[in-house]
Motif scaffolding. Sequence first.
Motif, short mmCIF file in Angstrom:
data_model
loop_
_atom_site.label_atom_id
_atom_site.label_comp_id
_atom_site.label_asym_id
_atom_site.label_seq_id
_atom_site.Cartn_x
_atom_site.Cartn_y
_atom_site.Cartn_z
N VAL A 3 -7.15 5.83 -2.71
CA VAL A 3 -5.95 5.37 -3.23
C VAL A 3 -4.87 5.26 -2.46
O VAL A 3 -4.22 4.16 -2.43
CB VAL A 3 -5.72 5.78 -4.58
CG1 VAL A 3 -4.34 5.37 -5.39
CG2 VAL A 3 -6.90 5.81 -5.42
N GLY A 4 -4.70 6.21 -1.44
CA GLY A 4 -3.69 6.36 -0.64
C GLY A 4 -4.02 5.27 0.41
O GLY A 4 -2.79 4.69 0.94
N VAL A 5 -4.93 4.94 0.95
CA VAL A 5 -5.22 4.02 1.92
C VAL A 5 -4.85 2.65 1.46
O VAL A 5 -4.35 1.68 2.07
CB VAL A 5 -6.89 4.08 2.48
CG1 VAL A 5 -7.11 2.80 3.40
CG2 VAL A 5 -6.82 5.40 3.32
N MET A 6 -5.29 2.34 0.13
CA MET A 6 -5.04 1.02 -0.48
C MET A 6 -3.46 0.91 -0.72
O MET A 6 -3.05 -0.24 -0.43
CB MET A 6 -5.84 0.93 -1.76
CG MET A 6 -7.37 0.90 -1.78
SD MET A 6 -8.15 0.16 -3.17
CE MET A 6 -7.65 1.57 -4.38
N LEU A 7 -2.92 1.89 -1.12
CA LEU A 7 -1.40 2.03 -1.41
C LEU A 7 -0.64 1.64 0.06
O LEU A 7 0.42 0.98 0.02
CB LEU A 7 -0.74 2.89 -2.18
CG LEU A 7 -1.44 2.82 -3.86
CD1 LEU A 7 -0.96 4.31 -4.14
CD2 LEU A 7 -0.98 1.74 -4.28
#
Length: 56
Positions: free
Chosen positions: A50-54
């Motif tokens: 999720v951190g990578v996508m955000l």
Amino acid sequence: MAYTAPRIDHHRPSGRRHPLVATAMVLPLAALLVVVFGGWDAVVTQASSVGVMLGR
């Protein structure tokens, strides 16, 4: 047609609940889900994804 009185729910207070109360309600379910779905490593992997996508 018959007149029906408006429904008034006296058991639900208006407004929002305190964040600490909401957290205390959610933590047992969150702990159960962590145990059922593979432990902390799965949580860390998903949070990382999720951190990578955000970050994009």
